[in-house]
Write a protein that holds these residues in place. Structure first.
Motif, PDB file in Angstrom:
ATOM      1  N   CYS A   1       0.848  -1.192   0.000  1.00 32.51           N
ATOM      2  CA  CYS A   1       0.000   0.000   0.000  1.00 32.51           C
ATOM      3  C   CYS A   1       0.883   1.241   0.000  1.00 32.51           C
ATOM      4  N   ASP A   2       0.668   2.111  -0.975  1.00 31.44           N
ATOM      5  CA  ASP A   2       1.466   3.327  -1.083  1.00 31.44           C
ATOM      6  C   ASP A   2       1.117   4.346   0.003  1.00 31.44           C
ATOM      7  N   GLU A   3      -0.058   4.184   0.620  1.00 30.76           N
ATOM      8  CA  GLU A   3      -0.493   5.131   1.643  1.00 30.76           C
ATOM      9  C   GLU A   3       0.199   4.883   2.982  1.00 30.76           C
ATOM     10  N   CYS A   4       0.178   3.637   3.453  1.00 30.42           N
ATOM     11  CA  CYS A   4       0.695   3.330   4.789  1.00 30.42           C
ATOM     12  C   CYS A   4       1.839   2.322   4.794  1.00 30.42           C
TER      13      CYS A   4
ATOM     14  N   HIS B   1      -8.090  -3.165   1.091  1.00 29.21           N
ATOM     15  CA  HIS B   1      -7.437  -2.300   2.075  1.00 29.21           C
ATOM     16  C   HIS B   1      -7.477  -0.837   1.640  1.00 29.21           C
ATOM     17  N   LEU B   2      -7.319  -0.589   0.351  1.00 32.28           N
ATOM     18  CA  LEU B   2      -7.312   0.786  -0.168  1.00 32.28           C
ATOM     19  C   LEU B   2      -8.638   1.504   0.069  1.00 32.28           C
TER      20      LEU B   2
ATOM     21  N   HIS C   1      -8.459   3.804   3.079  1.00 28.19           N
ATOM     22  CA  HIS C   1      -7.863   5.114   2.851  1.00 28.19           C
ATOM     23  C   HIS C   1      -8.781   6.034   2.035  1.00 28.19           C
ATOM     24  N   SER C   2      -9.620   5.438   1.208  1.00 27.23           N
ATOM     25  CA  SER C   2     -10.519   6.246   0.383  1.00 27.23           C
ATOM     26  C   SER C   2     -11.584   6.939   1.219  1.00 27.23           C
TER      27      SER C   2
END
Length: 659
Positions: free
Chosen positions: A233-236, A249-250, A253-254
């Motif tokens: 995941c690029d977010e976390c 999982h994404l 974040h959305s």
């Protein structure tokens, strides 16, 4: 190996100078017909190097005739292994057992797909009944995906895969499960789903022994043991073994939550999470812990709970060294060290690390208390608080302080108690400078400075800043005193009062007044004593105008004006307004005089009498007789029955004293 071959020429007509097919054939089976017909499942092994294309052969010994005398063709069905000869680059089959089929039958009518595995993929081992199926399958391994979904952009290697995928966007789910009413876009998905209801789990994981109904589920499960997580995941930065898990999982974040619970209004990013949540409202808990009897709605929760009983804690905090049985608990714990509190209460401004904690906190402001204690009737906003409270009634105290031996029903209370022994007080009151080991105690203390007293006693009208203080006060009016002093038999309404009282018997006085050196067993008494040195007297008697530094002293003084003397000396009949005065008086009759004057050797039964006596030796004479003008008197009682007035009205009340 196979039937005898008499012909090696293909009888299929072709274009060109030759009337026969130039393509080499495997050979015709000894029969009346050698013509090439429909392909059969597999080529027949022969010594000829001619055409390896499958043909249909009619067996002479089993040749039947129809109504018009024409022979009825029989075909062979393959029911044995089909292998790929990589060295020759062709497919071949050996057929030790043959089943006869009539013209109106096909191989797939009588032979399962698993039995007809002729073309096998060298990459993954998957087998197919037709060569074109294998060819299409090989595209998957090539990584080429030329078919794109216009709705979501997802790519597919085969058009059929795209076609099936589009059903998802259409929303059409025509295949329904009769067991649970769940619906599917594809029949294949329904077929796989039905295996769950069958309860049959024939596929077992060799690593952990877990069983599955579908090979697909086992294959996914094995990725967990491999430890390979290629999807990040690029977010976390969290990594996953499957792309599908990353996609789900994404959604977190959305912030998109399209699935709402009709019971409580809680929203979720995924439908399966909502379904699991609904089980909580159903109240069904089918998973029970054999160790402690606790029940759970989900099996996963039980599995996690069992780690507590195992005592195995493999997850360690690098900051403080604390160990946890579950990684989830470690992750939550790390938020403490980060100091980040992103969830704020709009009512009181308090901030929290987790949204769940804020949600629980908001119940306090709502005033709703649905959880009641059957023992004492106390109500709580949270079930967890009730569970913790019940430990008090159980009397079980498994957590002991190694410093003082005090025992507690909850580990959290012990942890807070240990802060007292540490001596660390990081929470300071800006009003008076008092420091506390716990923020909770500071918060309670600040109520004193606020002056707000919302809790009133219906018996005497006294008001309090906190409800728990009112509850303790009410015990005084009830007359119930369950705590007894073993030294003198004195009874107390509160255990705390007994504990403080026992300090007198211990003789330990750790609190010293810096002004006069007087020692006290309790800090509270020292604090009250310091008011005397400050000279601040805010409590005035309405009867005589006398001022007092402490309210308690005024309350005792008022008993004098009331004339009520309920405490009588059995020796001489003298009566007193306070029990303490009677106790001191009894020392006179005992004959014990432990207080001696160092100047003249005179002894006294009561220390206060010694203190008064010492004024004579000091030479200080603050009192003058108003009647006879007699010289300065050290004490009012040294006069001749006349009225005397103190010289310094600041140190004593303005009321005239008796000479």
């Amino acid at each position: 190996m196979g039937p005898a071959i008499t012909s090696t020429a293909c009888k299929r007509t072709t274009t060109g100078p030759s009337t026969t097919c130039s393509r080499p054939i495997t050979g015709a089976v000894a029969a009346t017909s050698t013509t090439c017909s429909k392909p059969i499942m597999g080529a027949i092994t022969a010594t000829s190097t001619t055409c390896r294309r499958p043909i249909i052969a009619v067996l002479p010994a089993q040749q039947d005739h129809g109504a018009r005398g024409h022979p009825i063709k029989r075909r062979w069905a393959i029911d044995d292994d089909i292998r790929l000869d990589r060295t020759q680059g062709h497919h071949w089959a050996r057929i030790p057992n043959k089943k006869m089929l009539s013209d109106n039958e096909t191989v797939l009518d009588t032979v399962s797909l698993a039995e007809v595995e002729q073309f096998r993929c060298l990459e993954c081992g998957k087998a197919f009944p037709f060569k074109n199926s294998l060819t299409q399958h090989a595209v998957i391994h090539s990584g080429v995906k030329n078919f794109k979904c216009d709705e979501c952009g997802k790519l597919f290697s085969q058009k059929s895969g795209l076609t099936q995928h589009l059903l998802i966007h259409s929303g059409a789910k025509n295949f329904k499960c009769d067991e649970c009413d769940k619906r599917f876009t594809q029949k294949y998905h329904l077929t796989r789903h039905l295996l769950i209801h069958s309860g049959v789990k024939n596929l077992k994981c060799d690593e952990c022994g877990k069983q599955f109904t579908q090979k697909y589920s086992l294959t996914k499960h094995l990725l967990i043991h491999s430890g390979v997580k290629n999807f990040k995941c690029d977010e976390c930065g969290k990594q996953f073994t499957e792309k599908g898990s990353l996609t789900k999982h994404l959604l977190i974040h959305s912030g998109v939550k399209n699935f709402k619970c009709d019971e409580c209004g809680k929203q979720f990013t995924q439908r399966n999470t909502l379904i699991k949540h609904l089980l909580i409202h159903s109240g069904v808990k089918n998973f029970k812990c054999d160790e402690c009897g606790k029940q759970f709605t989900h099996k996963h929760d039980l599995t996690q709970h069992l780690l507590i009983h195992s005592r195995v804690k493999n997850f360690k905090c690098d900051e403080c060294g604390k160990l946890f049985a579950q990684k989830f608990h470690l992750t939550k714990h790390l938020l403490i060290h980060s100091g980040v509190k992103n969830f704020k209460c709009d009512e009181c401004g308090k901030q929290f690390r987790e949204k769940g904690h804020l949600t629980q906190h908001l119940l306090i402001h709502s005033g709703v208390k649905n959880f009641k204690c059957d023992e004492c009737g106390k109500q709580f906003t949270q079930k967890y608080s009730l569970t913790q409270h019940l430990l008090i009634h159980s009397g079980v105290k498994n957590f002991k302080c190694d410093e003082c031996g005090k025992q507690f029903s909850q580990k959290s209370i012990l942890t807070k108690h240990l802060l007292i022994h540490s001596g660390v007080k990081n929470f300071k009151c800006d009003e008076c400078g008092k420091q506390f080991a716990q923020k909770f105690h500071l918060t309670k203390h600040l109520l004193i400075h606020s002056g707000v007293k919302n809790f009133k006693c219906d018996e005497c009208g006294k008001q309090f800043t906190r409800k728990d203080t009112l509850n303790k006060h009410l015990l005084i009016h009830s007359g119930v005193k369950n705590f007894k002093c073993d030294e003198r038999g004195k009874l107390f309404a509160h255990k705390h009062d007994l504990t403080q009282h026992l300090l007198f018997h211990s003789g330990v006085k750790n609190f010293k007044c810096d002004e006069c050196g007087k020692l006290f067993a309790q800090k509270y008494h020292l604090t009250q004593h310091l008011l005397i040195h400050l000279g601040v007297k805010n409590f005035k008697c309405d009867e005589c105008g006398k001022l007092f530094a402490r309210k308690g002293d005024l309350s005792q003084h008022l008993l004098i004006h009331s004339g009520v003397k309920n405490f009588k000396c059995d020796e001489c009949g003298k009566r007193f307004t306070e029990k303490g005065h009677l106790t001191q008086h009894l020392l006179i009759h005992s004959g014990v005089k432990n207080f001696k004057c160092d100047e003249c050797g005179k002894q006294f039964a009561v220390k206060s009498n010694l203190t008064k006596h010492l004024l004579i030796h000091s030479g200080v004479k603050n009192f003058k007789c108003d009647e006879c003008g007699s010289g300065d008197l050290p004490l009012p009682a040294t006069g001749r029955g006349h009225s005397v007035t103190p010289r310094d009205l600041r140190s004593t009340s303005a009321r005239s004293l008796t000479c």
